[in-house]
Design a protein around this motif. Structure first.
Motif, PDB file in Angstrom:
ATOM      1  N   MET A   1      50.663  61.808  89.929  1.00 25.25           N
ATOM      2  CA  MET A   1      49.806  60.908  90.661  1.00 25.25           C
ATOM      3  C   MET A   1      48.975  61.673  91.698  1.00 25.25           C
ATOM      4  N   LYS A   2      49.610  62.653  92.335  1.00 30.72           N
ATOM      5  CA  LYS A   2      48.922  63.442  93.352  1.00 30.72           C
ATOM      6  C   LYS A   2      47.752  64.207  92.741  1.00 30.72           C
ATOM      7  N   LYS A   3      47.949  64.702  91.514  1.00 26.38           N
ATOM      8  CA  LYS A   3      46.890  65.460  90.847  1.00 26.38           C
ATOM      9  C   LYS A   3      45.712  64.567  90.493  1.00 26.38           C
ATOM     10  N   ILE A   4      45.994  63.315  90.148  1.00 26.94           N
ATOM     11  CA  ILE A   4      44.917  62.388  89.801  1.00 26.94           C
ATOM     12  C   ILE A   4      44.055  62.106  91.026  1.00 26.94           C
ATOM     13  N   PHE A   5      44.688  61.845  92.180  1.00 25.20           N
ATOM     14  CA  PHE A   5      43.929  61.615  93.404  1.00 25.20           C
ATOM     15  C   PHE A   5      43.102  62.839  93.773  1.00 25.20           C
ATOM     16  N   PHE A   6      43.670  64.005  93.595  1.00 23.96           N
ATOM     17  CA  PHE A   6      42.961  65.238  93.919  1.00 23.96           C
ATOM     18  C   PHE A   6      41.730  65.402  93.028  1.00 23.96           C
ATOM     19  N   LEU A   7      41.862  65.135  91.738  1.00 24.56           N
ATOM     20  CA  LEU A   7      40.720  65.246  90.821  1.00 24.56           C
ATOM     21  C   LEU A   7      39.650  64.202  91.124  1.00 24.56           C
ATOM     22  N   ILE A   8      40.071  62.990  91.446  1.00 26.35           N
ATOM     23  CA  ILE A   8      39.106  61.943  91.789  1.00 26.35           C
ATOM     24  C   ILE A   8      38.358  62.301  93.066  1.00 26.35           C
ATOM     25  N   MET A   9      39.060  62.877  94.042  1.00 26.26           N
ATOM     26  CA  MET A   9      38.408  63.285  95.286  1.00 26.26           C
ATOM     27  C   MET A   9      37.399  64.395  95.056  1.00 26.26           C
ATOM     28  N   ILE A  10      37.738  65.364  94.230  1.00 23.27           N
ATOM     29  CA  ILE A  10      36.805  66.449  93.924  1.00 23.27           C
ATOM     30  C   ILE A  10      35.573  65.902  93.211  1.00 23.27           C
ATOM     31  N   ALA A  11      35.781  64.984  92.281  1.00 23.76           N
ATOM     32  CA  ALA A  11      34.653  64.381  91.568  1.00 23.76           C
ATOM     33  C   ALA A  11      33.763  63.591  92.524  1.00 23.76           C
ATOM     34  N   ALA A  12      34.366  62.868  93.452  1.00 20.99           N
ATOM     35  CA  ALA A  12      33.580  62.076  94.404  1.00 20.99           C
ATOM     36  C   ALA A  12      32.732  62.971  95.301  1.00 20.99           C
ATOM     37  N   ILE A  13      33.304  64.056  95.779  1.00 16.70           N
ATOM     38  CA  ILE A  13      32.526  64.974  96.628  1.00 16.70           C
ATOM     39  C   ILE A  13      31.422  65.654  95.826  1.00 16.70           C
ATOM     40  N   PHE A  14      31.722  66.003  94.574  1.00 18.22           N
ATOM     41  CA  PHE A  14      30.694  66.592  93.718  1.00 18.22           C
ATOM     42  C   PHE A  14      29.535  65.619  93.529  1.00 18.22           C
ATOM     43  N   VAL A  15      29.839  64.351  93.281  1.00 19.59           N
ATOM     44  CA  VAL A  15      28.789  63.340  93.107  1.00 19.59           C
ATOM     45  C   VAL A  15      27.982  63.184  94.392  1.00 19.59           C
ATOM     46  N   ALA A  16      28.648  63.179  95.537  1.00 18.54           N
ATOM     47  CA  ALA A  16      27.951  63.024  96.816  1.00 18.54           C
ATOM     48  C   ALA A  16      27.003  64.198  97.067  1.00 18.54           C
ATOM     49  N   PHE A  17      27.475  65.414  96.828  1.00 24.26           N
ATOM     50  CA  PHE A  17      26.610  66.582  97.035  1.00 24.26           C
ATOM     51  C   PHE A  17      25.482  66.631  96.004  1.00 24.26           C
ATOM     52  N   TYR A  18      25.778  66.283  94.774  1.00 19.73           N
ATOM     53  CA  TYR A  18      24.743  66.277  93.740  1.00 19.73           C
ATOM     54  C   TYR A  18      23.671  65.242  94.063  1.00 19.73           C
ATOM     55  N   GLU A  19      24.094  64.103  94.546  1.00 24.32           N
ATOM     56  CA  GLU A  19      23.143  63.036  94.873  1.00 24.32           C
ATOM     57  C   GLU A  19      22.233  63.452  96.025  1.00 24.32           C
ATOM     58  N   GLN A  20      22.740  64.229  96.957  1.00 31.07           N
ATOM     59  CA  GLN A  20      21.923  64.682  98.078  1.00 31.07           C
ATOM     60  C   GLN A  20      20.876  65.710  97.661  1.00 31.07           C
ATOM     61  N   ASN A  21      21.094  66.387  96.541  1.00 28.58           N
ATOM     62  CA  ASN A  21      20.145  67.406  96.082  1.00 28.58           C
ATOM     63  C   ASN A  21      19.048  66.840  95.199  1.00 28.58           C
ATOM     64  N   THR A  22      19.109  65.559  94.869  1.00 28.39           N
ATOM     65  CA  THR A  22      18.058  64.953  94.050  1.00 28.39           C
ATOM     66  C   THR A  22      16.827  64.696  94.922  1.00 28.39           C
TER      67      THR A  22
END
Length: 60
Positions: A1-22
């Motif tokens: 379960m801990k690994k799933i939260f960690f992967l979701i958090m990394i994906a969310a930050i990646f999306v946030a940073f990617y969205e800022q570069n558009t």
């Protein structure tokens, strides 16, 4: 379960940073990504025990 939260958090930050570069960043997507990240941090930090112990309070 801990690994799933960690992967979701990394994906969310990646999306946030990617969205800022558009050329035209969408604020709603960035906010949702940050909320998901903060929710994951709360879930992960809930497992950390508090630093306070009962022994410290008995000295007073």
């Amino acid at each position: 379960m801990k690994k799933i939260f960690f992967l979701i958090m990394i994906a969310a930050i990646f999306v946030a940073f990617y969205e800022q570069n558009t050329p035209k960043p969408n604020v709603i997507i960035t906010c949702i990504a940050l909320v998901v990240f903060m929710f994951g941090m709360v879930k992960l930090s809930a497992k950390i025990p508090p630093k306070d112990t009962e022994d410290e309070h008995k000295d007073i």
